[in-house]
Design a protein around this motif. Sequence first.
Motif, mmCIF file in Angstrom:
data_model
loop_
_atom_site.group_PDB
_atom_site.id
_atom_site.type_symbol
_atom_site.label_atom_id
_atom_site.label_comp_id
_atom_site.label_asym_id
_atom_site.label_seq_id
_atom_site.Cartn_x
_atom_site.Cartn_y
_atom_site.Cartn_z
ATOM 1 N N VAL A 247 -1.974 -4.734 0.753
ATOM 2 C CA VAL A 247 -0.787 -4.102 0.178
ATOM 3 C C VAL A 247 -1.274 -3.014 -0.768
ATOM 4 O O VAL A 247 -2.210 -3.230 -1.546
ATOM 5 N N LEU A 248 -0.641 -1.830 -0.705
ATOM 6 C CA LEU A 248 -1.036 -0.714 -1.557
ATOM 7 C C LEU A 248 0.137 -0.261 -2.414
ATOM 8 O O LEU A 248 1.170 0.180 -1.891
ATOM 9 N N SER A 249 -0.017 -0.366 -3.733
ATOM 10 C CA SER A 249 1.011 0.087 -4.675
ATOM 11 C C SER A 249 0.405 1.209 -5.502
ATOM 12 O O SER A 249 0.007 1.014 -6.655
ATOM 13 N N ALA A 250 0.313 2.370 -4.875
ATOM 14 C CA ALA A 250 -0.332 3.524 -5.500
ATOM 15 C C ALA A 250 0.328 4.780 -4.942
ATOM 16 O O ALA A 250 1.517 4.756 -4.599
ATOM 17 N N GLY A 251 -0.421 5.884 -4.861
ATOM 18 C CA GLY A 251 0.141 7.142 -4.389
ATOM 19 C C GLY A 251 -0.401 7.555 -3.039
ATOM 20 O O GLY A 251 -1.254 6.881 -2.444
ATOM 21 N N PRO A 252 0.075 8.687 -2.512
ATOM 22 C CA PRO A 252 -0.376 9.164 -1.202
ATOM 23 C C PRO A 252 -1.880 9.401 -1.127
ATOM 24 O O PRO A 252 -2.503 9.111 -0.090
ATOM 25 N N ARG A 253 -2.487 9.920 -2.186
ATOM 26 C CA ARG A 253 -3.924 10.188 -2.152
ATOM 27 C C ARG A 253 -4.710 8.893 -1.974
ATOM 28 O O ARG A 253 -5.694 8.842 -1.228
ATOM 29 N N GLN A 254 -4.283 7.865 -2.669
ATOM 30 C CA GLN A 254 -4.970 6.568 -2.554
ATOM 31 C C GLN A 254 -4.763 5.975 -1.161
ATOM 32 O O GLN A 254 -5.663 5.338 -0.602
ATOM 33 N N ALA A 255 -3.588 6.193 -0.588
ATOM 34 C CA ALA A 255 -3.327 5.698 0.771
ATOM 35 C C ALA A 255 -4.273 6.348 1.772
ATOM 36 O O ALA A 255 -4.875 5.668 2.618
ATOM 37 N N ALA A 256 -4.413 7.663 1.689
ATOM 38 C CA ALA A 256 -5.288 8.369 2.620
ATOM 39 C C ALA A 256 -6.723 7.898 2.482
ATOM 40 O O ALA A 256 -7.414 7.659 3.490
ATOM 41 N N SER A 257 -7.182 7.730 1.252
ATOM 42 C CA SER A 257 -8.556 7.289 1.041
ATOM 43 C C SER A 257 -8.767 5.869 1.537
ATOM 44 O O SER A 257 -9.711 5.582 2.281
ATOM 45 N N LEU A 258 -7.866 4.962 1.148
ATOM 46 C CA LEU A 258 -8.044 3.553 1.503
ATOM 47 C C LEU A 258 -8.042 3.351 3.016
ATOM 48 O O LEU A 258 -8.941 2.706 3.578
ATOM 49 N N VAL A 259 -7.051 3.909 3.667
ATOM 50 C CA VAL A 259 -6.941 3.713 5.115
ATOM 51 C C VAL A 259 -8.080 4.434 5.848
ATOM 52 O O VAL A 259 -8.659 3.906 6.803
ATOM 53 N N GLY A 260 -8.439 5.623 5.375
ATOM 54 C CA GLY A 260 -9.529 6.363 5.999
ATOM 55 C C GLY A 260 -10.869 5.670 5.845
ATOM 56 O O GLY A 260 -11.645 5.559 6.804
ATOM 57 N N VAL A 261 -11.162 5.180 4.639
ATOM 58 C CA VAL A 261 -12.422 4.471 4.386
ATOM 59 C C VAL A 261 -12.487 3.182 5.201
ATOM 60 O O VAL A 261 -13.526 2.851 5.795
ATOM 61 N N ALA A 262 -11.364 2.448 5.250
ATOM 62 C CA ALA A 262 -11.343 1.202 6.017
ATOM 63 C C ALA A 262 -11.608 1.463 7.496
ATOM 64 O O ALA A 262 -12.384 0.746 8.142
ATOM 65 N N ALA A 263 -10.991 2.499 8.045
ATOM 66 C CA ALA A 263 -11.186 2.822 9.460
ATOM 67 C C ALA A 263 -12.631 3.223 9.738
ATOM 68 O O ALA A 263 -13.225 2.809 10.747
ATOM 69 N N ALA A 264 -13.208 4.022 8.833
ATOM 70 C CA ALA A 264 -14.597 4.462 9.016
ATOM 71 C C ALA A 264 -15.562 3.282 9.011
ATOM 72 O O ALA A 264 -16.591 3.297 9.703
ATOM 73 N N GLY A 265 -15.208 2.256 8.234
ATOM 74 C CA GLY A 265 -16.048 1.054 8.166
ATOM 75 C C GLY A 265 -15.658 -0.017 9.160
ATOM 76 O O GLY A 265 -16.126 -1.158 9.071
ATOM 77 N N LYS A 266 -14.785 0.355 10.099
ATOM 78 C CA LYS A 266 -14.299 -0.571 11.138
ATOM 79 C C LYS A 266 -13.683 -1.838 10.540
ATOM 80 O O LYS A 266 -13.803 -2.939 11.089
ATOM 81 N N PHE A 267 -13.025 -1.661 9.417
ATOM 82 C CA PHE A 267 -12.301 -2.747 8.754
ATOM 83 C C PHE A 267 -10.827 -2.571 9.123
ATOM 84 O O PHE A 267 -10.031 -2.010 8.380
ATOM 85 N N ASN A 268 -10.486 -3.037 10.305
ATOM 86 C CA ASN A 268 -9.194 -2.707 10.906
ATOM 87 C C ASN A 268 -8.122 -3.746 10.607
ATOM 88 O O ASN A 268 -7.599 -4.416 11.504
ATOM 89 N N VAL A 269 -7.784 -3.875 9.339
ATOM 90 C CA VAL A 269 -6.677 -4.746 8.954
ATOM 91 C C VAL A 269 -5.456 -3.885 8.661
ATOM 92 O O VAL A 269 -5.587 -2.719 8.256
#
Length: 420
Positions: A247-269
């Motif tokens: 769950v993400l309770s932050a802003g658009p910049r944090q969303a882009a970073s979190l989802v992008g970093v997770a995908a790059a690390g193959k952490f596909n939740v």
Amino acid sequence: MSTTYAAKAAAGALAALLVLAGCSSKAKDDEGGDKGTAAGEVKTGDGISGKTISLGVLTDMTGVYATLGKSVTQAQQLYVKQFNADGGVCGYKVELTVRDHGYDPQKAVAGYTELEPKVLGFAQFIGSPFVAAVKKRIDGQDKGLVLPQAWSDSLLGSPYIRVIGSTYDIETMNAVDFLMKEKGVKKGDKIGHVYFEGDYGESALVGSKHIAEEAGLTVVEQKIKPTDNDMTAQVAALKKAGVKAIVLSAGPRQAASLVGVAAAGKFNVPVIGNNSAFAPQLLGTQAGPALMANYYVASPSLPIGADTPEAKKLVAEYKKAYPKDSLDNGIVAGWTAASAFGQALKKACESKDLTREGVDKALLTLDALDTGFGIAQDFTDPNAASSKESVILQPDKSVTGGMKVVREPEASEVAEAYTK
């Protein structure tokens, strides 16, 4: 929202500003006080001069929520233009006085202090922490209607500050309910929660913890500041903890970073954000494909691209007024808040009382405000959010506004049963 804001560090500065503001803000000029009380006339007071009703707008045009702030403000300017073209209210036209606080606590409080004596109320005030900082003033002495772009549960209980839609705690319960029903999260699992320190994030955390306790989940917390834009450390910690969703309770910049970093690390939740944690402009960044694949947003209304006559009309009118600007859900939020204020003004006009007190009372009579975006708003109980329903959206660059509906308006059983 580029700012040096940190909730605890800013508390002292906010308190000092409020002390100063409390000493100076109520020195009214000759336009203040009750006017027009003769038989058959409309009673007026603060924020009305000549034939103009002034409403304040405290927005973010330059900070973390700059995209949201621009859309909300332009939608409200469009509403006011149409409202006035239709004759205004009781012979008065409405004008908006806009101030950009850049999501900075000092600028937000200073902006409120400047505008409060001059306006009838506020059609917009972005930032739960900032609204909370002036709540005692609003409730105790100012008593002007404030319709914030803020959804902290701490703002409930005031007849003057009226949250539109579900508060963050309830919205987060609905978000986690979606993860359980649609994304495979089950009893015994861990879920991560990345959240801004302060009223916004901590209100959302109340919701995730509550539904986690009810459903047998464990919440792994990651608290961040609005200035924290790189989510690499948070993703690493949550991956190590073995969470099944975030769950993400932050802003658009944090969303882009979190989802992008997770995908790059193959952490596909799956990741689901609160309503202010996305902007369609993100779909044009490197994080765009990952956002469309694995990101969801809980929203207090259907998106701007909804298949309703009202949504299509608003899209056409907004495009005509602002042809160079993109469409997003900030337009819906701004239009809905302006509509609520407009309806309150009309009700107050019927009662021949356009004072702050008259407009406050008028809003309390609105029990089913429907602007055509799926959820009717009930403002009759100041202790409750105007709705407990949320729509679940998914980024999709092929649709108008960049968001498609994956679950229609719904309140989870946990949210329905929840009381503070």
